[in-house]
Design a protein around this motif. Structure first.
Motif, PDB file in Angstrom:
ATOM      1  N   GLY A  73     -18.223  54.592  30.245  1.00 15.87           N
ATOM      2  CA  GLY A  73     -16.780  54.651  30.005  1.00 15.87           C
ATOM      3  C   GLY A  73     -15.930  54.529  31.254  1.00 15.87           C
ATOM      4  O   GLY A  73     -14.702  54.668  31.167  1.00 15.87           O
ATOM      5  N   LYS A  74     -16.530  54.249  32.394  1.00 14.52           N
ATOM      6  CA  LYS A  74     -15.773  54.174  33.642  1.00 14.52           C
ATOM      7  C   LYS A  74     -15.126  52.804  33.864  1.00 14.52           C
ATOM      8  O   LYS A  74     -14.137  52.683  34.587  1.00 14.52           O
ATOM      9  N   ALA A  75     -15.666  51.758  33.258  1.00 14.12           N
ATOM     10  CA  ALA A  75     -15.254  50.395  33.586  1.00 14.12           C
ATOM     11  C   ALA A  75     -13.827  50.087  33.135  1.00 14.12           C
ATOM     12  O   ALA A  75     -13.373  50.512  32.067  1.00 14.12           O
ATOM     13  N   ILE A  76     -13.128  49.322  33.974  1.00 15.68           N
ATOM     14  CA  ILE A  76     -11.894  48.638  33.582  1.00 15.68           C
ATOM     15  C   ILE A  76     -12.333  47.207  33.295  1.00 15.68           C
ATOM     16  O   ILE A  76     -12.693  46.462  34.203  1.00 15.68           O
ATOM     17  N   PHE A  77     -12.330  46.837  32.028  1.00 15.93           N
ATOM     18  CA  PHE A  77     -13.000  45.601  31.624  1.00 15.93           C
ATOM     19  C   PHE A  77     -12.012  44.564  31.103  1.00 15.93           C
ATOM     20  O   PHE A  77     -11.064  44.885  30.389  1.00 15.93           O
ATOM     21  N   ALA A  78     -12.266  43.309  31.491  1.00 19.15           N
ATOM     22  CA  ALA A  78     -11.550  42.167  30.911  1.00 19.15           C
ATOM     23  C   ALA A  78     -12.530  41.013  30.815  1.00 19.15           C
ATOM     24  O   ALA A  78     -13.510  40.949  31.557  1.00 19.15           O
ATOM     25  N   SER A  79     -12.245  40.104  29.907  1.00 15.31           N
ATOM     26  CA  SER A  79     -13.174  38.995  29.664  1.00 15.31           C
ATOM     27  C   SER A  79     -12.404  37.714  29.412  1.00 15.31           C
ATOM     28  O   SER A  79     -11.187  37.726  29.183  1.00 15.31           O
ATOM     29  N   THR A 137     -15.746  46.859  44.705  1.00 18.09           N
ATOM     30  CA  THR A 137     -14.946  47.632  43.749  1.00 18.09           C
ATOM     31  C   THR A 137     -14.581  46.783  42.535  1.00 18.09           C
ATOM     32  O   THR A 137     -14.278  47.309  41.469  1.00 18.09           O
ATOM     33  N   ILE A 138     -14.627  45.451  42.726  1.00 16.11           N
ATOM     34  CA  ILE A 138     -14.246  44.521  41.662  1.00 16.11           C
ATOM     35  C   ILE A 138     -15.330  43.458  41.526  1.00 16.11           C
ATOM     36  O   ILE A 138     -15.635  42.739  42.483  1.00 16.11           O
ATOM     37  N   LEU A 139     -15.928  43.369  40.340  1.00  6.51           N
ATOM     38  CA  LEU A 139     -17.011  42.430  40.055  1.00  6.51           C
ATOM     39  C   LEU A 139     -16.497  41.384  39.067  1.00  6.51           C
ATOM     40  O   LEU A 139     -16.025  41.729  37.987  1.00  6.51           O
ATOM     41  N   ILE A 140     -16.575  40.109  39.455  1.00  5.20           N
ATOM     42  CA  ILE A 140     -16.008  39.024  38.647  1.00  5.20           C
ATOM     43  C   ILE A 140     -17.089  37.997  38.337  1.00  5.20           C
ATOM     44  O   ILE A 140     -17.778  37.521  39.238  1.00  5.20           O
ATOM     45  N   GLY A 141     -17.223  37.649  37.062  1.00  3.96           N
ATOM     46  CA  GLY A 141     -18.199  36.649  36.645  1.00  3.96           C
ATOM     47  C   GLY A 141     -17.529  35.342  36.258  1.00  3.96           C
ATOM     48  O   GLY A 141     -16.643  35.329  35.404  1.00  3.96           O
ATOM     49  N   MET A 170     -14.947  41.942  35.327  1.00  4.19           N
ATOM     50  CA  MET A 170     -14.310  40.827  34.633  1.00  4.19           C
ATOM     51  C   MET A 170     -15.372  39.775  34.319  1.00  4.19           C
ATOM     52  O   MET A 170     -15.890  39.114  35.222  1.00  4.19           O
ATOM     53  N   ALA A 171     -15.709  39.660  33.042  1.00  7.01           N
ATOM     54  CA  ALA A 171     -16.702  38.678  32.569  1.00  7.01           C
ATOM     55  C   ALA A 171     -15.935  37.493  31.997  1.00  7.01           C
ATOM     56  O   ALA A 171     -15.546  37.500  30.830  1.00  7.01           O
ATOM     57  N   LEU A 172     -15.708  36.470  32.805  1.00  2.00           N
ATOM     58  CA  LEU A 172     -14.727  35.441  32.471  1.00  2.00           C
ATOM     59  C   LEU A 172     -15.272  34.233  31.733  1.00  2.00           C
ATOM     60  O   LEU A 172     -14.500  33.429  31.212  1.00  2.00           O
ATOM     61  N   SER A 173     -16.579  34.066  31.703  1.00  6.34           N
ATOM     62  CA  SER A 173     -17.134  32.814  31.168  1.00  6.34           C
ATOM     63  C   SER A 173     -16.953  32.705  29.654  1.00  6.34           C
ATOM     64  O   SER A 173     -17.071  33.686  28.923  1.00  6.34           O
ATOM     65  N   ASN A 174     -16.644  31.490  29.217  1.00  6.38           N
ATOM     66  CA  ASN A 174     -16.484  31.138  27.805  1.00  6.38           C
ATOM     67  C   ASN A 174     -17.567  30.159  27.387  1.00  6.38           C
ATOM     68  O   ASN A 174     -18.096  29.440  28.228  1.00  6.38           O
ATOM     69  N   PRO A 175     -17.880  30.065  26.076  1.00  7.62           N
ATOM     70  CA  PRO A 175     -17.423  30.918  24.984  1.00  7.62           C
ATOM     71  C   PRO A 175     -18.112  32.275  25.008  1.00  7.62           C
ATOM     72  O   PRO A 175     -18.779  32.611  25.988  1.00  7.62           O
ATOM     73  N   THR A 176     -17.997  33.029  23.927  1.00 10.62           N
ATOM     74  CA  THR A 176     -18.509  34.390  23.876  1.00 10.62           C
ATOM     75  C   THR A 176     -19.987  34.468  24.246  1.00 10.62           C
ATOM     76  O   THR A 176     -20.418  35.383  24.946  1.00 10.62           O
ATOM     77  N   SER A 177     -20.762  33.483  23.810  1.00  5.69           N
ATOM     78  CA  SER A 177     -22.203  33.498  24.093  1.00  5.69           C
ATOM     79  C   SER A 177     -22.493  33.375  25.584  1.00  5.69           C
ATOM     80  O   SER A 177     -23.577  33.748  26.039  1.00  5.69           O
ATOM     81  N   GLN A 178     -21.546  32.845  26.361  1.00  6.54           N
ATOM     82  CA  GLN A 178     -21.742  32.668  27.801  1.00  6.54           C
ATOM     83  C   GLN A 178     -21.116  33.791  28.622  1.00  6.54           C
ATOM     84  O   GLN A 178     -21.192  33.764  29.846  1.00  6.54           O
ATOM     85  N   SER A 179     -20.488  34.748  27.963  1.00  5.86           N
ATOM     86  CA  SER A 179     -19.874  35.860  28.692  1.00  5.86           C
ATOM     87  C   SER A 179     -20.939  36.649  29.453  1.00  5.86           C
ATOM     88  O   SER A 179     -22.033  36.913  28.933  1.00  5.86           O
TER      89      SER A 179
END
Length: 618
Positions: free
Chosen positions: A492-498, A440-444, A470-479
């Motif tokens: 439009g279903k995703a609850i997204f954070a980065s 239910t929760i996918l984290i990078g 959740m796409a956590l990797s920095n910087p933006t190019s590594q997200s």
């Protein structure tokens, strides 16, 4: 405590406190307030009159000096006749900043401002935090560190190199402030995702402490940036004629350990037991050993990693106030990144429903960062469900470069991956792991860009009404993916954070505002909570408390927009609530030394926060 001017010979004057309650290293908070950023040292006075006043960034107000102040402090003729308010100065500076097209130019302009008018710098940063945070800190500070030798103008912290071995205590005494409460220290070996920048990593402690003040309210004079220079293995820097550090390969082993040990002992001797030392951007092998070694003897914190394992350490007993040498088994430091991610996940439950243990997690990336975040989530699950952490870990799956981590791989896994090796048939890639585990929760946390492909996001969206991505990797190019990709591919279903900042996305006639899992949500308030309670050790439950405090600041209005983090514009209020939660936990654990405990910790935290408003000088 108001400030007055004391006249000296020759027409000069010195800013002197009206009262001197406390004043020592051990009494700064509680008795003294965070807004009182001038304590006169035994060996030096801060001259605050005429041209000297204009050159002192702590007291300079530029054109905001009133007519009476210009007369009283020998400023007549040294300034144009106009008198501008701080608000008008701020407006002018924002207009000037917006004239710069390159982020590094804006960074240099802000550093120049900090060096000439400290209060105006922090007023500007506090009032425009969402716009200026990426300039003062990531990602722009990374470029500043890469070019630090070329743009270096004035030292902003302490540089302690191998040349100072045996003299570090003397070096610390060269710093003009005695009442230090937060030190951010780096050895420059792993600056953001940029690698070994040696002495030029100083931009990181400087930027971090600017946020401790702007976002957490720790007074600037109580903050000390430090770079430990043991050399660099960056050949490009060693050949750079403008490089400002030692021109030698990195010291390692006993030589490195001895220098760091001398530094840690000298800090405690010079600044006292309660100074918070934040290790920042050390290479993992050193970061782990430093936290393991000093976590039981100093107040230490690391924003990025966790440590666990078996090692010999000095164990501190908060009940008996005694220490002894023992083997600490499974000792755990859970740090800032993990707390921010946990806060976002807890807030997302307001949309998803249920408690943590009702959900299944899948991580892409099983390094120290990924396992650290996973461990903190498992601990919170254990707390909520009153189940052993060994059981709650089974709700969390990790994928590394060789595929899903399963029990059949256990013999070849690194020690920090072994707790996550669950019973399952081997799965070679992320897409098939998503289909098999149905998270239910996918984290990078992989550090590899564009690994959340269209197929992966479509798969996780096919069996979730509202998948958390959740796409956590920095910087933006590594997200792992962009906000636009997450919203578009999930329809439009995703609850997204980065981890990196992304702007709002419009999809199918609807506006989506992505959240940012930024450590700046946690560490300023966390540090403030430690300081105002006089905490003597960091405990993992304080990180849990900080995460819960952040999640509690997510409003229904935020949730309606799909946000799982509150807006940064409210960060000072958020930090005060986090500080109160952390301080409360310190008192509950018997680790706080500021007594008696304040009745209302939120109000107390707010009252202790530094104010950037100008003072009136008599």
């Amino acid at each position: 405590m108001e400030s007055t001017m004391k006249e000296l010979r020759g027409g000069e004057s010195v800013l002197e406190p009206k009262s001197n309650v406390g004043g020592g290293v051990e009494d700064v908070y509680g008795e003294d307030r965070a807004t009182e950023d001038q304590l006169i040292t035994p060996w030096a006075f801060s001259v605050a009159s005429g041209s000297s006043l204009l050159r002192d960034p702590r007291y300079n107000k530029g054109l905001a000096f009133s007519e009476s102040e210009r007369d009283a402090h020998y400023l007549r003729g040294l300034l144009p006749p106009a008198v501008l308010s701080q608000q008008l100065q701020e407006k002018k500076l924002m207009m000037n900043l917006q004239q710069h097209h390159l982020p590094l130019q804006k960074y240099m302009a802000l550093m120049d401002l900090q060096e000439r008018n400290e209060r105006l710098f922090y007023k500007l940063l506090i009032d425009n935090v969402e716009e200026l945070l990426p300039i003062v800190y990531t990602p722009t500070v990374g470029e500043a560190c890469q070019k630090y030798g070329s743009i270096f103008r004035r030292p902003q912290g302490l540089f302690i190199s191998l040349k100072e071995k045996g003299k570090i205590l003397e070096v610390l005494k060269n710093w003009p402030e005695r009442s230090i409460q937060v030190i951010v220290v780096t050895d420059g070996e792993r600056i953001l995702g940029l690698g070994d920048l040696g002495c030029q990593g100083m931009g990181i402690p400087v930027g971090k402490l600017a946020l401790y003040t702007a976002l957490g309210g720790v007074r600037p004079s109580a903050c000390l940036p430090v770079t430990i220079d043991v050399g660099t293995n960056n050949e490009q820097l060693l050949k750079d004629e403008f490089y400002i550090g030692l021109r030698q390969k990195r010291a390692t082993g006993q030589e490195y350990d001895d220098l760091l040990n001398e530094f840690m002992c000298a800090v405690k001797q010079n600044f006292g037991e309660k100074v918070l030392i934040q290790f920042e951007d050390f290479a993992n092998h050193n970061a782990f050993s430093l936290l393991a070694k000093y976590g039981t003897t100093h107040l230490v914190f690391n924003d990025d990693i966790q440590v666990k394992g078996h090692f010999y350490a000095r164990f501190y007993d908060s009940t008996s106030f005694r220490s002894s040498t023992t083997v600490v088994r499974g000792f755990l430091f859970l740090q800032g990144t993990a707390a921010v991610v946990l806060a976002g996940v807890v807030a997302a439950l307001k949309i998803l429903g249920g408690i943590l243990v009702d959900h299944t997690f899948l991580f892409l990336g099983a390094g120290e960062a990924g396992t650290g975040i996973a461990e903190l989530i498992a601990l919170e699950m254990s707390k909520q469900a009153k189940a052993p952490v060994e059981e709650t870990r089974k709700k969390i799956w990790l994928v590394d470069s060789k595929g899903l981590i399963v029990s059949s791989r256990k013999d070849t896994l690194q020690h920090f991956k072994k707790p996550w090796a669950h019973e399952h048939e081997p799965v070679k890639d992320l897409l098939n792991a998503v289909k098999a585990i149905k998270p239910t929760i996918l984290i990078g946390s992989s550090g590899v860009g564009r690994t959340f492909t269209k197929e992966v996001i479509e798969a996780v969206s096919s069996f979730n009404e509202r998948p958390v991505i959740m796409a956590l990797s920095n910087p933006t190019s590594q997200s792992e993916c962009t906000a636009e990709e997450a919203y578009t591919w999930s329809k439009g279903k995703a609850i997204f954070a980065s981890g990196s900042p992304f702007g709002p996305v419009r999809y199918n006639g609807k506006d989506f505002v992505p959240g940012q899992a930024n450590n700046a949500y946690i560490f300023p308030g966390f540090g403030l909570g430690l300081v105002i309670s006089g905490t003597i050790r960091v405990h993992d439950e304080m990180l849990l408390a900080a995460a819960e405090g952040l999640a509690g600041q997510v409003t229904e209005e935020n949730i309606e927009k799909g946000l799982i983090y509150p807006p940064f514009q409210n960060i000072r209020k958020i930090s005060a609530h986090i500080a109160a939660k952390v301080a409360a936990k310190a008192y509950d654990l018997g680790l706080a030394s500021r007594l008696p405990r304040p009745d209302n910790l939120v109000k107390y935290a707010e009252s202790c926060m530094y104010s950037p408003l100008y003072r009136n000088y008599r």
